[in-house]
Design a protein around this motif. Sequence first.
Motif, short mmCIF file in Angstrom:
data_model
loop_
_atom_site.label_atom_id
_atom_site.label_comp_id
_atom_site.label_asym_id
_atom_site.label_seq_id
_atom_site.Cartn_x
_atom_site.Cartn_y
_atom_site.Cartn_z
N VAL A 29 27.70 23.98 -2.44
CA VAL A 29 26.32 23.95 -1.96
C VAL A 29 25.62 25.26 -2.30
O VAL A 29 24.48 25.27 -2.78
CB VAL A 29 26.27 23.65 -0.44
CG1 VAL A 29 24.87 23.86 0.11
CG2 VAL A 29 26.74 22.23 -0.18
N ARG A 30 26.28 26.40 -2.07
CA ARG A 30 25.67 27.70 -2.38
C ARG A 30 25.39 27.85 -3.87
O ARG A 30 24.48 28.59 -4.26
CB ARG A 30 26.57 28.83 -1.90
CG ARG A 30 26.40 29.14 -0.44
CD ARG A 30 27.01 30.48 -0.07
NE ARG A 30 28.45 30.53 -0.23
CZ ARG A 30 29.33 30.13 0.67
NH1 ARG A 30 28.93 29.68 1.84
NH2 ARG A 30 30.63 30.21 0.43
N ALA A 38 17.90 21.68 -0.47
CA ALA A 38 17.01 21.11 0.54
C ALA A 38 17.12 19.58 0.60
O ALA A 38 16.82 18.98 1.64
CB ALA A 38 15.57 21.53 0.27
N LEU A 39 17.57 18.97 -0.48
CA LEU A 39 17.70 17.50 -0.53
C LEU A 39 18.99 17.01 0.10
O LEU A 39 19.12 15.82 0.43
CB LEU A 39 17.64 17.02 -1.99
CG LEU A 39 16.38 17.39 -2.78
CD1 LEU A 39 16.55 16.98 -4.24
CD2 LEU A 39 15.15 16.76 -2.16
N LEU A 40 19.96 17.87 0.25
CA LEU A 40 21.29 17.45 0.69
C LEU A 40 21.36 16.88 2.11
O LEU A 40 22.04 15.86 2.31
CB LEU A 40 22.29 18.60 0.54
CG LEU A 40 22.65 18.94 -0.91
CD1 LEU A 40 23.55 20.17 -0.94
CD2 LEU A 40 23.34 17.77 -1.58
N PRO A 41 20.73 17.48 3.12
CA PRO A 41 20.89 16.92 4.47
C PRO A 41 20.48 15.44 4.58
O PRO A 41 21.21 14.64 5.15
CB PRO A 41 20.01 17.82 5.34
CG PRO A 41 20.02 19.14 4.62
CD PRO A 41 20.00 18.76 3.15
N ALA A 42 19.35 15.09 4.00
CA ALA A 42 18.90 13.69 4.09
C ALA A 42 19.82 12.77 3.29
O ALA A 42 20.15 11.66 3.74
CB ALA A 42 17.46 13.56 3.59
N THR A 77 25.90 20.70 9.86
CA THR A 77 25.62 22.09 10.23
C THR A 77 25.65 22.98 9.00
O THR A 77 24.76 23.82 8.78
CB THR A 77 26.63 22.58 11.29
OG1 THR A 77 26.49 21.76 12.44
CG2 THR A 77 26.39 24.02 11.65
N LEU A 78 26.67 22.80 8.17
CA LEU A 78 26.80 23.57 6.94
C LEU A 78 25.60 23.33 6.03
O LEU A 78 24.99 24.29 5.52
CB LEU A 78 28.09 23.20 6.21
CG LEU A 78 28.24 23.81 4.84
CD1 LEU A 78 29.11 25.05 4.91
CD2 LEU A 78 28.78 22.81 3.87
N LEU A 79 25.25 22.09 5.82
CA LEU A 79 24.12 21.77 4.93
C LEU A 79 22.81 22.32 5.47
O LEU A 79 21.99 22.83 4.69
CB LEU A 79 24.01 20.25 4.72
CG LEU A 79 25.16 19.59 3.95
CD1 LEU A 79 24.95 18.08 3.89
CD2 LEU A 79 25.32 20.19 2.57
#
Length: 85
Positions: A29-30, A38-42, A77-79
């Motif tokens: 992710v980093r 920003a797209l990852l959580p959804a 939480t990580l995302l």
Amino acid sequence: MKDLQEATVKICELKGENLSQLALLACLVRALPIEKRALLPAAFEQEIESARTMLLNSEISDHVLVGLETSASSIQTLLASQSRG
């Protein structure tokens, strides 16, 4: 007693594997550009909802669902923390 000890060892190994995969996920992710992060959580929420539906429609132990929810919460939480930069 030996079976219980073997099961305990296997559970501990699985927890360690899970933690290493979470560490890898954090690294991946980093490595992404902030606009992609920003797209990852959804996107993750959509995928986890599909997994929930699949599990709810199959014959599995409730413990599997609990594990899914626990892991999903950690990943969410990580995302969330990584999507802010």
